[in-house]
Motif scaffolding. Structure first.
Motif, short mmCIF file in Angstrom:
data_model
loop_
_atom_site.label_atom_id
_atom_site.label_comp_id
_atom_site.label_asym_id
_atom_site.label_seq_id
_atom_site.Cartn_x
_atom_site.Cartn_y
_atom_site.Cartn_z
N GLU A 1 40.03 25.32 44.36
CA GLU A 1 41.26 25.92 44.89
C GLU A 1 40.98 27.19 45.68
O GLU A 1 41.78 27.62 46.50
CB GLU A 1 42.23 26.20 43.75
N ASN A 23 39.21 25.95 39.70
CA ASN A 23 39.37 27.28 40.31
C ASN A 23 38.48 27.44 41.54
O ASN A 23 38.91 28.00 42.56
CB ASN A 23 39.04 28.37 39.29
N ARG A 49 45.73 21.96 47.91
CA ARG A 49 46.00 22.01 46.47
C ARG A 49 45.16 20.95 45.75
O ARG A 49 44.62 20.03 46.36
CB ARG A 49 47.49 21.78 46.18
#
Length: 343
Positions: A55, A52, A62
């Motif tokens: 990203e 997380n 990605r």
């Protein structure tokens, strides 16, 4: 796998990404390609908080998670488009052939020079020659570093890139310093993880290629591919997988031919398969058929032992090396079959 929005991370961005993964016991391995650089997360990438946070960085496109023992060599990895080119051939686009003597005889260098010329005339793309040789019997000829000069002289005379086996770190340094293009890791060292790491580290900043043979003892394909991962993890993914026959042997053959595993490997990894029919069957009269079988199963290349006068060779050459005429015919038939299968 971390894919940035740009072709590569800036030094500042790489420092930030490295800091994030380090907090979770992982590290970053850069894989530099011709067009873009990807960044492999080495370690347990299942930590959701780490993913997380990565990203959430505005310069990250990605994160691709690959839960397999071989994240880099996996067919689903972003290295799936990686191509290996040697001797003017890009593997997968045309049949690649390595050929040459099992063992270079330092006392009779002309045999190897003549063999090298015949290998080029046969249409092969690269030259193989054993400088150092693993031997079951400690009193058998183990090779001679003097043969390295003969190997490189043959390369200069023919213009062919060369392949030779390394068995210890000292061999790696000598081979690379001499200009060897492809380092071969033999069946007896295929699971020598210290050697695999040493080779990976040594070629990390080079365009050197590795021909990794399958372990002499029959094992799962994931074990074979994971051995390649040890090398690629240092940043150079130029690894060709080489089925070469395994134990237990099949009556009449030197080993149990394993060219049929090629389509199974292709389901798991993007790495090219270069099959060695010579060690699989161990007898010159069987080698042409074994070579064609390998191509029929989808091999990207062949590694064939050949000698200008096999009976005067040393090592395995007297029993399994092809003569120049047979080598030429075998390569021609193999390329014809390759073309037929792709019509």
């Amino acid at each position: 796998m971390i894919l940035p929005k740009a072709t590569r991370l800036t030094p500042e961005q790489l420092t930030e990404v490295t800091g994030v993964v380090t907090e979770f016991g992982c590290k970053i391995q850069q894989i530099v390609g011709a067009v873009r650089t990807i960044y492999a997360i080495v370690g347990d990438e299942r930590e959701e908080l780490m993913i997380n946070r990565l990203e959430g960085l505005d310069y990250i496109d990605r994160i691709d998670r690959i839960q397999s023992p071989f994240k880099l060599m996996d067919k689903r990895s972003d290295l799936a488009s990686h191509r290996i080119t040697i001797g003017g051939v890009t593997l997968g686009e045309e049949l690649f052939v390595i050929a040459g003597a099992c063992t270079i005889d330092p006392k009779n260098p002309n045999y190897f020079y003549e063999t090298a010329a015949a290998v080029k005339e046969s249409g092969a793309n690269a030259l193989r020659g054993g400088v150092w040789k693993p031997r079951t019997n400690p009193y058998s000829f183990q090779g001679d570093v003097k043969s390295l000069d003969i190997l490189m002289e043959a390369s200069r005379r023919t213009g062919l890139p060369v392949d030779t086996e390394v068995m210890e770190e000292a061999h790696i340094a000598l081979a690379l310093d001499a200009g060897v293009h492809t380092l071969q890791i033999g069946a007896r060292n295929a699971l020598n993880y210290s050697l695999l790491r040493a080779v990976g580290k040594a070629i990390a900043e080079r365009d050197t290629i590795v021909l990794l043979k399958r372990s002499i003892h029959m094992g799962p394909l994931s074990e074979f591919i994971s051995a390649a991962e040890y090398i690629a993890a240092f940043g150079n993914p130029n690894v060709m997988l080489c089925p070469r026959g395994t134990t237990p042997t099949l009556d009449g053959y030197r080993n149990h031919p394993d060219e049929s595993i090629t389509p199974l490997l292709k389901e798991k990894t993007w790495a090219p398969e270069v099959v060695d029919p010579s060690h699989s069957v161990g007898k010159a009269t069987y080698v042409p058929a074994a070579a064609l079988a390998a191509v029929a199963y989808g091999a990207d290349g062949l590694c064939i032992e050949a000698h200008v006068e096999p009976t005067k060779g040393i090592g395995d050459d007297p029993k399994q090396a092809l003569t120049p005429d047979v080598l030429r015919k075998t390569i021609a038939q193999a390329r014809q079959l390759w073309s037929i299968l792709r019509e």
